[in-house]
Design a protein around this motif. Structure first.
Motif, short mmCIF file in Angstrom:
data_model
loop_
_atom_site.label_atom_id
_atom_site.label_comp_id
_atom_site.label_asym_id
_atom_site.label_seq_id
_atom_site.Cartn_x
_atom_site.Cartn_y
_atom_site.Cartn_z
N THR A 1 9.52 6.89 5.09
CA THR A 1 9.70 5.44 5.15
C THR A 1 8.38 4.75 5.48
O THR A 1 8.00 3.75 4.84
CB THR A 1 10.75 5.08 6.22
N PHE A 2 7.68 5.26 6.48
CA PHE A 2 6.41 4.66 6.89
C PHE A 2 5.40 4.67 5.75
O PHE A 2 4.79 3.62 5.42
CB PHE A 2 5.84 5.40 8.10
N PHE A 3 5.20 5.81 5.13
CA PHE A 3 4.20 5.91 4.07
C PHE A 3 4.63 5.17 2.80
O PHE A 3 3.79 4.66 2.06
CB PHE A 3 3.88 7.37 3.78
N ASN A 4 5.93 5.11 2.57
CA ASN A 4 6.42 4.35 1.43
C ASN A 4 6.13 2.86 1.60
O ASN A 4 5.68 2.18 0.67
CB ASN A 4 7.93 4.56 1.27
N GLU A 5 6.37 2.34 2.82
CA GLU A 5 6.07 0.94 3.11
C GLU A 5 4.57 0.68 3.07
O GLU A 5 4.13 -0.37 2.59
CB GLU A 5 6.63 0.55 4.48
N LEU A 6 3.79 1.62 3.58
CA LEU A 6 2.34 1.48 3.53
C LEU A 6 1.85 1.43 2.09
O LEU A 6 0.99 0.60 1.74
CB LEU A 6 1.69 2.63 4.29
N LEU A 7 2.40 2.30 1.25
CA LEU A 7 2.02 2.29 -0.16
C LEU A 7 2.41 0.97 -0.81
O LEU A 7 1.65 0.40 -1.59
CB LEU A 7 2.72 3.46 -0.88
N GLY A 8 3.59 0.47 -0.45
CA GLY A 8 4.04 -0.80 -1.00
C GLY A 8 3.11 -1.95 -0.64
O GLY A 8 2.81 -2.81 -1.46
N THR A 9 2.63 -1.96 0.60
CA THR A 9 1.72 -3.03 1.01
C THR A 9 0.36 -2.88 0.33
O THR A 9 -0.28 -3.89 -0.01
CB THR A 9 1.53 -3.03 2.53
N LEU A 10 -0.08 -1.66 0.11
CA LEU A 10 -1.35 -1.45 -0.59
C LEU A 10 -1.27 -1.96 -2.03
O LEU A 10 -2.20 -2.59 -2.53
CB LEU A 10 -1.73 0.03 -0.58
N VAL A 11 -0.14 -1.68 -2.67
CA VAL A 11 0.05 -2.15 -4.04
C VAL A 11 0.09 -3.68 -4.07
O VAL A 11 -0.45 -4.32 -4.97
CB VAL A 11 1.35 -1.56 -4.62
N THR A 12 0.74 -4.27 -3.06
CA THR A 12 0.88 -5.73 -3.01
C THR A 12 -0.45 -6.42 -2.74
O THR A 12 -0.77 -7.45 -3.35
CB THR A 12 1.90 -6.13 -1.93
N TYR A 13 -1.25 -5.87 -1.83
CA TYR A 13 -2.45 -6.55 -1.37
C TYR A 13 -3.71 -6.17 -2.13
O TYR A 13 -4.71 -6.88 -2.05
CB TYR A 13 -2.68 -6.28 0.12
#
Length: 225
Positions: free
Chosen positions: A45-57
């Motif tokens: 969950t943590f790394f999935n959310e981190l990846l999502g924010t990297l893609v977004t930003y």
């Protein structure tokens, strides 16, 4: 400015990290139970959310690019939700009576996978969130949570306050019960979600993980049922 915006918008990552660390600290209480894979799910969950924010930003860090709607993160969440639901179906059903386990598990997973097979015919799996599959998966999870809690709370002379699974199921139930309408707004009424519901969505995420943390902090090995 990018760093400050990142911190403001994604402070909930700290709670993901906290729940993961607490899951490791209390691991001895459930290392041989169905929840033994819980720390892996929290780390995912943590790394999935981190990846999502990297893609977004970051424009330089993209998985799928849509010329119509800019940068897409849906695919990583589509895969995540499938794994998340399947795991917790299995965990909860392990507490059912032996003669019911296989029936409930095959039926629940069958519904989940069928929804994930059908949904891509209506929404591109790589570009769009599989909202119908998510709602179906969440609805099945709510049913399993309700069955588990009804059975647990119906037992005489038993207090679930030290039962990690109880706190986990409580967090899952509250989050998904309240998030389903938010998910619908997020996908079909984006402006309403952005203006009015995003903060409540984040609050639900925090509440769920804090309930997980309460479970880790209060868990006792002999209370797991």
């Amino acid at each position: 400015m990018m760093t400050w915006d990142f911190l403001k918008q994604n402070y909930f990552l700290v709670v993901y990290g906290l729940s993961f660390l607490m899951s490791l600290k209390s691991y001895r209480h459930y290392f041989d139970r169905p929840l033994r894979f819980f720390p892996m799910i929290l780390a995912y969950t943590f790394f999935n959310e981190l990846l999502g924010t990297l893609v977004t930003y970051s424009q330089d860090f993209q998985l799928v690019f849509s010329t119509q709607d800019h940068f897409r993160t849906s695919i990583i969440y589509n895969v995540y939700h499938l794994i998340f639901f399947a795991y917790f179906y299995w965990v909860i059903i392990q507490t059912f009576k032996p003669h019911l386990k296989n029936k409930w598990l095959y039926t629940s997973l069958g519904i989940l996978f069928l929804a994930n097979i059908i949904n891509p015919f209506y929404q591109d799996y790589f570009i769009y969130s599989q909202v119908y599959a998510y709602i179906t998966g969440a609805a099945v999870l709510l049913v399993l949570c309700a069955v588990y809690m009804a059975d647990l709370l119906g037992r005489k002379n038993y207090s679930p306050k030290h039962n990690l699974l109880f706190w986990t199921v409580l967090g899952l139930f509250i989050f998904h019960l309240l998030y389903i309408p938010i998910k619908i707004c997020k996908e079909f009424f984006t402006s309403i979600y952005v203006l009015q519901l995003r903060n409540f969505h984040v609050f639900l995420v925090l509440a769920m993980h804090l309930l997980f943390c309460v479970g880790f902090a209060r868990s006792r090995r002999n209370a797991y049922k």
